[in-house]
Motif scaffolding. Sequence first.
Motif, PDB file in Angstrom:
ATOM      1  N   ASP A  48       0.815  -1.238  -0.034  1.00 35.30           N
ATOM      2  CA  ASP A  48      -0.087   0.224   0.021  1.00 35.30           C
ATOM      3  C   ASP A  48       0.739   1.273   0.118  1.00 35.30           C
ATOM      4  O   ASP A  48       0.559   2.245  -0.829  1.00 35.30           O
ATOM      5  CB  ASP A  48      -1.057  -0.026   1.181  1.00 35.30           C
ATOM      6  CG  ASP A  48      -2.120   0.973   1.084  1.00 35.30           C
ATOM      7  OD1 ASP A  48      -2.698   0.976  -0.268  1.00 35.30           O
ATOM      8  OD2 ASP A  48      -2.692   1.245   2.107  1.00 35.30           O
ATOM      9  N   HIS A  49       1.897   1.397   0.690  1.00 33.28           N
ATOM     10  CA  HIS A  49       2.975   2.223   0.739  1.00 33.28           C
ATOM     11  C   HIS A  49       3.516   2.332  -0.454  1.00 33.28           C
ATOM     12  O   HIS A  49       3.569   3.554  -1.038  1.00 33.28           O
ATOM     13  CB  HIS A  49       4.193   2.155   1.915  1.00 33.28           C
ATOM     14  CG  HIS A  49       3.632   2.573   3.167  1.00 33.28           C
ATOM     15  ND1 HIS A  49       3.179   3.772   3.598  1.00 33.28           N
ATOM     16  CD2 HIS A  49       3.453   1.734   4.452  1.00 33.28           C
ATOM     17  CE1 HIS A  49       2.963   3.465   4.948  1.00 33.28           C
ATOM     18  NE2 HIS A  49       3.021   2.309   5.291  1.00 33.28           N
ATOM     19  N   GLU A  78       1.335   3.959  -3.086  1.00 33.93           N
ATOM     20  CA  GLU A  78       0.732   5.227  -2.731  1.00 33.93           C
ATOM     21  C   GLU A  78      -1.027   4.922  -2.625  1.00 33.93           C
ATOM     22  O   GLU A  78      -1.590   5.837  -3.087  1.00 33.93           O
ATOM     23  CB  GLU A  78       1.035   6.239  -3.640  1.00 33.93           C
ATOM     24  CG  GLU A  78       2.401   6.555  -3.622  1.00 33.93           C
ATOM     25  CD  GLU A  78       2.959   7.890  -4.132  1.00 33.93           C
ATOM     26  OE1 GLU A  78       2.460   8.778  -3.840  1.00 33.93           O
ATOM     27  OE2 GLU A  78       3.608   7.697  -5.175  1.00 33.93           O
ATOM     28  N   GLY A  79      -1.329   3.706  -2.299  1.00 36.04           N
ATOM     29  CA  GLY A  79      -2.844   3.564  -1.673  1.00 36.04           C
ATOM     30  C   GLY A  79      -3.443   2.819  -2.868  1.00 36.04           C
ATOM     31  O   GLY A  79      -4.646   3.028  -2.970  1.00 36.04           O
ATOM     32  N   ARG A  80      -2.952   2.017  -3.691  1.00 41.39           N
ATOM     33  CA  ARG A  80      -3.725   1.067  -4.753  1.00 41.39           C
ATOM     34  C   ARG A  80      -3.648  -0.288  -4.583  1.00 41.39           C
ATOM     35  O   ARG A  80      -3.751  -0.915  -5.373  1.00 41.39           O
ATOM     36  CB  ARG A  80      -3.242   1.647  -5.830  1.00 41.39           C
ATOM     37  CG  ARG A  80      -3.547   3.334  -6.399  1.00 41.39           C
ATOM     38  CD  ARG A  80      -3.250   3.585  -7.868  1.00 41.39           C
ATOM     39  NE  ARG A  80      -2.114   3.737  -8.208  1.00 41.39           N
ATOM     40  CZ  ARG A  80      -1.653   3.333  -9.362  1.00 41.39           C
ATOM     41  NH1 ARG A  80      -2.074   2.552  -9.915  1.00 41.39           N
ATOM     42  NH2 ARG A  80      -0.430   3.672  -9.536  1.00 41.39           N
ATOM     43  N   GLY A 131      -0.581   2.459   5.779  1.00 41.20           N
ATOM     44  CA  GLY A 131      -0.354   2.880   4.501  1.00 41.20           C
ATOM     45  C   GLY A 131      -1.396   4.026   4.224  1.00 41.20           C
ATOM     46  O   GLY A 131      -2.317   4.348   5.277  1.00 41.20           O
ATOM     47  N   PRO A 132      -1.220   4.329   3.222  1.00 39.60           N
ATOM     48  CA  PRO A 132      -2.202   5.414   2.599  1.00 39.60           C
ATOM     49  C   PRO A 132      -3.845   5.187   2.724  1.00 39.60           C
ATOM     50  O   PRO A 132      -4.717   5.820   3.017  1.00 39.60           O
ATOM     51  CB  PRO A 132      -2.100   5.875   1.061  1.00 39.60           C
ATOM     52  CG  PRO A 132      -0.614   5.301   1.094  1.00 39.60           C
ATOM     53  CD  PRO A 132      -0.496   4.235   1.920  1.00 39.60           C
ATOM     54  N   GLN A 133      -4.283   3.743   2.567  1.00 42.30           N
ATOM     55  CA  GLN A 133      -5.466   3.389   2.706  1.00 42.30           C
ATOM     56  C   GLN A 133      -5.615   2.773   4.256  1.00 42.30           C
ATOM     57  O   GLN A 133      -7.121   2.520   4.335  1.00 42.30           O
ATOM     58  CB  GLN A 133      -5.931   2.313   1.858  1.00 42.30           C
ATOM     59  CG  GLN A 133      -5.693   2.614   0.154  1.00 42.30           C
ATOM     60  CD  GLN A 133      -6.247   1.603  -0.839  1.00 42.30           C
ATOM     61  OE1 GLN A 133      -7.241   1.467  -1.138  1.00 42.30           O
ATOM     62  NE2 GLN A 133      -5.111   0.480  -0.659  1.00 42.30           N
ATOM     63  N   ARG A 134      -4.703   2.958   4.884  1.00 45.05           N
ATOM     64  CA  ARG A 134      -4.749   2.194   6.294  1.00 45.05           C
ATOM     65  C   ARG A 134      -5.277   0.695   6.256  1.00 45.05           C
ATOM     66  O   ARG A 134      -4.397  -0.082   6.703  1.00 45.05           O
ATOM     67  CB  ARG A 134      -5.822   3.027   7.065  1.00 45.05           C
ATOM     68  CG  ARG A 134      -5.798   2.660   8.698  1.00 45.05           C
ATOM     69  CD  ARG A 134      -6.545   3.494   9.417  1.00 45.05           C
ATOM     70  NE  ARG A 134      -6.552   3.051  10.921  1.00 45.05           N
ATOM     71  CZ  ARG A 134      -5.632   3.016  11.651  1.00 45.05           C
ATOM     72  NH1 ARG A 134      -4.351   3.811  11.302  1.00 45.05           N
ATOM     73  NH2 ARG A 134      -5.671   2.720  12.908  1.00 45.05           N
ATOM     74  N   PRO A 172      -5.939  -1.994   3.522  1.00 46.47           N
ATOM     75  CA  PRO A 172      -5.656  -2.342   1.942  1.00 46.47           C
ATOM     76  C   PRO A 172      -7.073  -2.702   1.615  1.00 46.47           C
ATOM     77  O   PRO A 172      -7.714  -3.595   2.352  1.00 46.47           O
ATOM     78  CB  PRO A 172      -4.684  -3.162   1.903  1.00 46.47           C
ATOM     79  CG  PRO A 172      -3.764  -3.015   3.093  1.00 46.47           C
ATOM     80  CD  PRO A 172      -4.483  -2.622   4.127  1.00 46.47           C
ATOM     81  N   THR A 202      -7.015   7.160  -3.887  1.00 43.43           N
ATOM     82  CA  THR A 202      -6.773   5.714  -3.470  1.00 43.43           C
ATOM     83  C   THR A 202      -7.920   4.702  -4.155  1.00 43.43           C
ATOM     84  O   THR A 202      -8.586   5.239  -4.489  1.00 43.43           O
ATOM     85  CB  THR A 202      -6.813   5.381  -1.934  1.00 43.43           C
ATOM     86  OG1 THR A 202      -8.197   6.073  -1.609  1.00 43.43           O
ATOM     87  CG2 THR A 202      -5.913   6.552  -1.184  1.00 43.43           C
TER      88      THR A 202
END
Length: 437
Positions: free
Chosen positions: A119-120, A123-125, A212-215, A217, A429
């Motif tokens: 996730d990092h 960048e949230g995908r 990560g960006p989505q916390r 995944p 995201t």
Amino acid sequence: MFHLGWFLGNGTGMYPWYGTWANTYGRDWTKPDFFIDLATSLERGGFDLLFIEDTAMLEDTYGGSLDMTLKYGMMAPKNDPMPYIPLLAQATRHLGLVGTVSTIQYPPYLAARQAVTLDHLTEGRAGINVVTSVSHRVAQNYGYDQHLSPAERYEMAQEWMDVVSALWESWDPDAVVLDYDEPRYADYTKVHPINHEGKYFKCRGPLNTIPGPQRRPVVAQAGNSTGGRELAAAHADTMLALAKTPDEMKALRDDMDARLIAHGRKPGDLKILFMTVPFAAETDGDAQELVRREEDARRDPEAIAQRLWYLSYTSGGTIDYSRYDLDGPVPQEIGVGETTTSKAWLENSENLTLRELASGPLNYGIDFVGSFDTVAAKMGEAIEVAGPNSGYLFYQPRMSRKDVINITDGLCPALRRRGLIRSSYEHKTFRENLLAF
Ligand SMILES: Cc1cc2nc3c(=O)[nH]c(=O)nc-3n(C[C@H](O)[C@H](O)[C@H](O)COP(=O)(O)O)c2cc1C
């Protein structure tokens, strides 16, 4: 509007490596190029996600040998899907990337940490497709004599998801303070052990990387049996489903809505992607011709044997279809493997011979045939019946670059002209885009 996913049905493995349109794939399948072309095309088409199947075994149920498997490259060889995720993320900007993770292959800590790392890096995908594995051969590569019973697989998967989820929550949202003056990176009172001790897993936690960006995944789930539905209702953001008619789509959607509410969630929290193998072309006549050629190809003895190979695999290794008379009845057994797929493939086969079944329609989801515009219209009508929070998962069994472009640059613009699919990605995201409508 509805959502689109692409099912990379043989993972990062052997797509047609011989015959028309294979080009150099037999030599080049281990290189990233084909998968990068696929991912960039899907993004051009407006897809939400690429779903990368995985199975970690050499399957030998059919004929009790590896002969068929290695003659054609059936479900093997294939590479590990997870390293492809950051690679494909580098080549795209919006596409969600879902790799398959099995609850018998990954201890929860390893899975939770790897998914957050991905996730990092993306960048949230990043997303994971949580499976319980289908055959004994996979289980035997991971320390089991035989795979567990289907009921126990799902019981274990529920606990596995509980542990993974707890690890993803083991850092409070404001744990990282990044105070340069004190200095202090994180507030230790906001990072918690999970101290899980259950029937299958024991894990202390906390996770040793930050959210990560989505916390959390994105989580996908593909089994449609009661156990699979419950796992999706409790934990998943998207579910892959098999239904042959709009009414069947609606029945599954309604059932999942009730289960989601029972789990304290909302129907909009879970997008159901219905499998489809469309025959779409420039004109209705061209599409009919594609179907006719496909019907001819299915009668080929090699194609029949390959279909029986797949049935043997989806039975979970319990039924060797090479042992049955091709002109005798279809054995009416589902097995203990991918029961969702076996049921779909064997439906209404009571009065068929095995040859008729194996040379008949694929029965893998809902069929659409016609010009790009005709198929776009029919897809829209079916979703109207199924209800909101639904979409499609595209599958092309003999996937060449040409088959990808046919959908992403032929069908997708027709869907977009009708306002049925996105014309841009509004959010950063994967989950935000998936839940946006
Ligand atoms: C569309 C679809 C995709 C699947 N992808 C995978 C996969 O990549 N790897 C795997 O081991 N199982 C895969 N499965 C199997 C399911 O995750 C599930 O473990 C299996 O179908 C048994 O559950 P069921 O009895 O609910 O069908 C898939 C199933 C379906 C229907």
